[in-house]
Design a protein around this motif. Structure first.
Motif, PDB file in Angstrom:
ATOM      1  N   UNK B  47       0.743  -1.099   0.025  1.00  0.00           N
ATOM      2  CA  UNK B  47       0.031  -0.183  -0.012  1.00  0.00           C
ATOM      3  C   UNK B  47       0.700   1.224   0.037  1.00  0.00           C
ATOM      4  N   UNK B 117     -15.800   7.955   0.502  1.00  0.00           N
ATOM      5  CA  UNK B 117     -16.832   7.218   0.292  1.00  0.00           C
ATOM      6  C   UNK B 117     -17.760   6.824   1.561  1.00  0.00           C
ATOM      7  N   UNK B 128     -10.905  -2.885   8.349  1.00  0.00           N
ATOM      8  CA  UNK B 128     -11.177  -3.524   7.050  1.00  0.00           C
ATOM      9  C   UNK B 128     -10.504  -2.705   5.729  1.00  0.00           C
ATOM     10  N   UNK B 129     -10.839  -1.462   5.795  1.00  0.00           N
ATOM     11  CA  UNK B 129     -10.304  -0.675   4.764  1.00  0.00           C
ATOM     12  C   UNK B 129      -8.882  -0.352   4.561  1.00  0.00           C
ATOM     13  N   UNK B 131      -6.587  -2.173   6.000  1.00  0.00           N
ATOM     14  CA  UNK B 131      -5.825  -3.447   6.173  1.00  0.00           C
ATOM     15  C   UNK B 131      -4.977  -3.531   5.021  1.00  0.00           C
ATOM     16  N   UNK B 132      -4.898  -2.990   3.713  1.00  0.00           N
ATOM     17  CA  UNK B 132      -3.995  -3.210   2.791  1.00  0.00           C
ATOM     18  C   UNK B 132      -2.769  -2.259   2.923  1.00  0.00           C
TER      19      UNK B 132
END
Lengths: 292, 156
Positions: B47, B117, B128-129, B131-132
């Motif tokens: 990321x 968003x 969750x978002x 995480x990357x």
């Protein structure tokens, strides 16, 4: 990676022309998350890239004659968040959501993912359980093949050199069925599965008998595997905990995992049985709740 | 063979000639001199190279420039105004959401994409978002807190 040609046609006819022109040197570029990684590792060194992003006919997700139509260039994120998909096949939305990270899902496409044919991918497992069909189109016409025939070997598919994967057709989940996708991730949340299982259990009108069961496994063979013997053991039976346990035991002989840093083959074989049982239990619970 | 492409980067129009295999991260860093975007893992996992392409966060290390042609791209350089940081950037400063700083441009861009968003994400949604986006220094709690505080401020 120098001297690579690039074409970006705005219709399929242009893609077929480019495929003819560049021959075996050509690779189709969808989202690129798979192909670019293969190129970085020099596993693939294309002489030409054919970009598909401008082709309207390959985009979008819709209902078409009852089935779900996933355009080859629809992104994973589109499938995950689509209300149309959630209504017709919630299993699919749930599965696409478990692929990598949002950043990758924004770019990775349905068709690109399937053509990549890595046996550890998530979507093929759910698509097999949903009896999806893959549409392949060439200059000479279109053919539809069942998804389980699409994957022929490790990173190998049934796509002919002159064909383009244009769409995937998915029948809706049966109303009386519950389905689930379980991805065993002992390392990190964005990893490929150590073992992956999708199961669908459909109850008969009596609400007690298993009318249909479908099970598929990922990451434990050179392609996604269909557990037909395990599923057959449940059809027409009462899905008692014992029956589910016995059915799950059948996948032990089916799977053919390899030792790697995600686990030993023996461990993955054990986990395939465990996760098949859990998937069946959860799919059954969803069928009973009417949760799908 | 080189191909002419145009990119709108941080509101500025650029016309370039690039090989089809030239990656967006390299175009940004070496052709345009926008070195705020970092490259670390080079395989789309960490990321660090996250940028927005038409508002969507992507790994610029996996995107050929030709596949971004005609798009609007936002890098970390394009977030702040002349004088002020964006609230999400300010939150990273105020709540210590970074240490060595290598992952920070990607973290901030990802947080911006999230809040654009979903302006009021839950703690779970943030996890969750984000995480990357890997960080090898802070242990993530400060990053989560920064995003959470930015969201509470009501603006990305």
């Amino acid at each position: 990676m120098s001297d690579v040609q690039y074409a970006e046609p705005d219709n399929l006819a242009g893609v077929f022309d480019a495929l003819e022109r560049y021959g075996e040197e050509a690779r189709l570029l969808a989202g690129g998350t798979g192909l670019v990684n293969l190129m970085k590792q020099r596993l693939v060194q294309p002489g030409a890239l054919i970009g598909l992003r401008r082709i309207e006919a390959l985009r979008g997700v819709s209902r078409q004659d009852g089935a779900l139509r996933l355009g080859a260039m629809a992104t994973h994120r589109e499938v995950e968040t689509s209300e149309v998909v959630r209504a017709a096949a919630p299993l699919l939305a749930e599965t696409y959501r478990q692929v990598a990270t949002v950043r990758i899902r924004n770019v990775a496409t349905v068709g690109g993912g399937l053509a990549h044919a890595d046996p550890s991918q998530d979507p093929p497992v759910a698509l097999v359980v949903l009896r999806a069909r893959v549409v392949l189109t060439s200059k000479d016409g279109t053919r539809e093949i069942p998804i389980e025939e699409f994957f022929t070997d490790y990173y190998e598919t049934a796509i002919a050199p002159d064909e383009v994967l244009t769409q995937v057709l998915v029948p809706p989940q049966p109303a009386q069925a519950g389905a689930v996708y379980l991805k065993f991730l002992p390392r990190t949340a964005d990893d490929y599965a150590t073992v992956a299982v999708a199961a669908l259990v459909e109850l008969a009108a009596d609400g007690e008998t298993c009318r249909d069961a479908r099970i598929a496994l990922g990451a434990v063979g050179s392609t996604v595997l269909q557990a037909t013997a395990a599923a057959a053991a449940l059809r027409g039976q009462r899905p008692t905990p014992e029956a589910l346990r016995e059915a799950a035991e059948q996948v032990r002989a089916l799977v053919d995992p390899v030792d790697d840093y995600r686990g030993s083959a023996a461990y993955k074989r054990d986990m395939a049985v465990v996760f098949t049982r859990r998937a069946l239990e959860q799919a059954l619970a969803r069928a009973r709740d009417g949760a799908r | 063979m080189k191909y002419a492409i145009t990119l709108h980067v941080n509101g500025q129009l650029y016309t370039l000639e690039v090989e089809p295999t030239r990656l967006l991260v390299d175009i940004l860093r070496y052709d345009l001199g926008l070195t705020g975007t970092k490259e670390a893992c080079s395989v789309g996992v960490c990321g660090a190279c996250t940028v927005l392409v038409d508002g969507q966060m992507v790994s610029s290390c996996l995107m050929p420039g030709v596949a971004a042609a005609g798009s609007s791209i936002t890098t970390v350089e394009g977030l702040a105004g002349r004088e002020e940081l964006l609230p999400v950037q300010q939150a990273f400063v105020d709540y210590g959401g970074f240490q060595c700083g290598i992952c920070t441009p990607g973290q901030v861009i990802a947080a911006k994409a999230l809040l654009d968003e979903n302006p009021h994400p839950t703690a779970e949604e943030i996890k969750e978002w984000m995480m990357g986006n890997l960080c090898r220094c802070t242990g993530y709690y400060k990053i989560l807190e920064s995003v959470q505080r930015a969201a509470e401020g009501g603006q990305a």
